[in-house]
Scaffold this motif. Structure first.
Motif, PDB file in Angstrom:
ATOM      1  N   TYR A  67       0.165   8.291 -13.247  1.00 44.62           N
ATOM      2  CA  TYR A  67      -0.683   7.335 -12.544  1.00 44.62           C
ATOM      3  C   TYR A  67      -1.245   8.000 -11.293  1.00 44.62           C
ATOM      4  O   TYR A  67      -0.505   8.612 -10.524  1.00 44.62           O
ATOM      5  N   LYS A  68      -2.554   7.867 -11.095  1.00 41.56           N
ATOM      6  CA  LYS A  68      -3.202   8.405  -9.908  1.00 41.56           C
ATOM      7  C   LYS A  68      -3.453   7.280  -8.916  1.00 41.56           C
ATOM      8  O   LYS A  68      -4.107   6.287  -9.234  1.00 41.56           O
ATOM      9  N   LEU A  69      -2.923   7.439  -7.720  1.00 44.22           N
ATOM     10  CA  LEU A  69      -3.126   6.442  -6.668  1.00 44.22           C
ATOM     11  C   LEU A  69      -4.544   6.597  -6.122  1.00 44.22           C
ATOM     12  O   LEU A  69      -4.900   7.653  -5.584  1.00 44.22           O
ATOM     13  N   THR A  70      -5.355   5.571  -6.288  1.00 43.00           N
ATOM     14  CA  THR A  70      -6.755   5.632  -5.886  1.00 43.00           C
ATOM     15  C   THR A  70      -7.049   4.617  -4.782  1.00 43.00           C
ATOM     16  O   THR A  70      -6.381   3.584  -4.665  1.00 43.00           O
ATOM     17  N   PRO A  71      -8.084   4.887  -3.969  1.00 40.71           N
ATOM     18  CA  PRO A  71      -8.473   3.926  -2.929  1.00 40.71           C
ATOM     19  C   PRO A  71      -8.844   2.558  -3.484  1.00 40.71           C
ATOM     20  O   PRO A  71      -8.723   1.554  -2.782  1.00 40.71           O
ATOM     21  N   SER A  72      -9.289   2.516  -4.730  1.00 39.16           N
ATOM     22  CA  SER A  72      -9.638   1.222  -5.308  1.00 39.16           C
ATOM     23  C   SER A  72      -8.414   0.317  -5.433  1.00 39.16           C
ATOM     24  O   SER A  72      -8.535  -0.906  -5.408  1.00 39.16           O
ATOM     25  N   MET A  73      -7.216   0.928  -5.546  1.00 40.47           N
ATOM     26  CA  MET A  73      -5.988   0.142  -5.617  1.00 40.47           C
ATOM     27  C   MET A  73      -5.344  -0.014  -4.238  1.00 40.47           C
ATOM     28  O   MET A  73      -4.812  -1.074  -3.903  1.00 40.47           O
ATOM     29  N   THR A  74      -5.396   1.046  -3.441  1.00 34.78           N
ATOM     30  CA  THR A  74      -4.736   1.007  -2.129  1.00 34.78           C
ATOM     31  C   THR A  74      -5.649   0.490  -1.025  1.00 34.78           C
ATOM     32  O   THR A  74      -5.199   0.239   0.089  1.00 34.78           O
ATOM     33  N   LEU A  75      -6.952   0.379  -1.314  1.00 32.56           N
ATOM     34  CA  LEU A  75      -7.968  -0.013  -0.339  1.00 32.56           C
ATOM     35  C   LEU A  75      -8.085   1.006   0.805  1.00 32.56           C
ATOM     36  O   LEU A  75      -8.609   0.705   1.869  1.00 32.56           O
ATOM     37  N   GLY A  76      -7.588   2.214   0.560  1.00 35.83           N
ATOM     38  CA  GLY A  76      -7.648   3.235   1.597  1.00 35.83           C
ATOM     39  C   GLY A  76      -6.576   3.088   2.657  1.00 35.83           C
ATOM     40  O   GLY A  76      -6.618   3.758   3.683  1.00 35.83           O
ATOM     41  N   SER A  77      -5.593   2.231   2.404  1.00 38.44           N
ATOM     42  CA  SER A  77      -4.529   1.966   3.371  1.00 38.44           C
ATOM     43  C   SER A  77      -3.329   2.869   3.123  1.00 38.44           C
ATOM     44  O   SER A  77      -2.794   2.918   2.006  1.00 38.44           O
ATOM     45  N   LYS A  78      -2.874   3.575   4.159  1.00 42.80           N
ATOM     46  CA  LYS A  78      -1.672   4.388   4.047  1.00 42.80           C
ATOM     47  C   LYS A  78      -0.442   3.518   3.832  1.00 42.80           C
ATOM     48  O   LYS A  78       0.487   3.894   3.101  1.00 42.80           O
ATOM     49  N   VAL A  79      -0.429   2.348   4.461  1.00 41.32           N
ATOM     50  CA  VAL A  79       0.696   1.419   4.300  1.00 41.32           C
ATOM     51  C   VAL A  79       0.773   0.932   2.858  1.00 41.32           C
ATOM     52  O   VAL A  79       1.845   0.926   2.231  1.00 41.32           O
ATOM     53  N   ARG A  80      -0.366   0.537   2.310  1.00 37.54           N
ATOM     54  CA  ARG A  80      -0.411   0.029   0.934  1.00 37.54           C
ATOM     55  C   ARG A  80      -0.108   1.147  -0.070  1.00 37.54           C
ATOM     56  O   ARG A  80       0.551   0.914  -1.080  1.00 37.54           O
ATOM     57  N   GLU A  81      -0.589   2.348   0.221  1.00 36.77           N
ATOM     58  CA  GLU A  81      -0.315   3.486  -0.666  1.00 36.77           C
ATOM     59  C   GLU A  81       1.186   3.782  -0.718  1.00 36.77           C
ATOM     60  O   GLU A  81       1.752   4.017  -1.793  1.00 36.77           O
ATOM     61  N   LYS A  82       1.836   3.786   0.439  1.00 32.49           N
ATOM     62  CA  LYS A  82       3.269   4.048   0.489  1.00 32.49           C
ATOM     63  C   LYS A  82       4.048   2.988  -0.279  1.00 32.49           C
ATOM     64  O   LYS A  82       5.003   3.300  -1.010  1.00 32.49           O
TER      65      LYS A  82
END
Length: 202
Positions: A59-74
């Motif tokens: 799975y590739k973590l993309t800005p479309s899922m994380t919205l560009g948020s470091k908090v959401r990505e983590k």
């Protein structure tokens, strides 16, 4: 001229817009045939491969899922690895943007269950409402701006959340991910709101 904070956010918008298009493409069903007449594994989000008698799902973590948020990505990375671990893969490789888990082909049912479980988790994650901290992070706005725009109806909300500190209960507004993604993709909206606020103050 935009403040430095806003310029930094704007510079990521182009990447996000491209990622949204890529996400829509990769969100289609991805299939992999294990062998002639064998069962086909499929996923709405994961890239699935068989190589050297192993099944890998990535799975590739993309800005479309994380919205560009470091908090959401983590948070997403933690949840993803936790779900994968529950199905006892041989190993999990976290290579920055891409997380991959491996099973021997003999453990087809485990890999199949993991794919289904992760797909369900990602579906739920996409629909989760966004908390104030992340809204401020991805839009490059301050808490006072967020509260003001909620109060006058410019920033859409979607219910409330709460937390308790001591005996005091604090309540906060939540936001739909789609509404925040729209504002990320159109930074001119935030610029217009700020300009209007400046005229009102004058």
């Amino acid at each position: 001229m935009f403040p430095k904070r806003q310029l930094a956010v704007i510079q990521t918008r182009f990447t996000l817009n491209r990622s949204l298009q890529t996400y829509l493409s990769h969100a289609r069903t991805t299939k992999m045939t294990l062998a002639p007449d064998a069962e086909t594994l499929s996923s709405r989000y994961l890239w699935i491969e068989r190589r050297d008698e192993k099944i890998s799902i990535s799975y590739k973590l993309t800005p479309s899922m994380t919205l560009g948020s470091k908090v959401r990505e983590k948070d997403l990375r933690r949840r993803l690895k936790d779900r994968l671990h529950r199905w006892s893969p041989q190993k999990i490789l976290d290579a920055g943007e891409v997380v991959t888990a491996y099973w021997p082909t003999a453990n087809l049912e485990r890999a199949k269950s993991a794919i289904l479980y992760v797909d369900q988790m990602l579906d739920a994650f996409r629909k989760e409402r966004i908390i104030p901290k992340i809204v401020e992070e991805v839009l490059g706005i301050g808490a006072s701006e967020r509260r003001r725009w909620i109060k006058d109806g410019r920033l859409p909300t979607s219910g409330t959340g709460q937390f308790k500190k001591g005996k005091t209960v604090f309540q906060f507004h939540l936001h739909r991910a789609d509404d925040i993604a729209r504002l990320i993709a159109h930074p001119e909206i935030i610029a217009e709101w700020r300009a209007a606020d400046g005229e009102t103050a004058d």
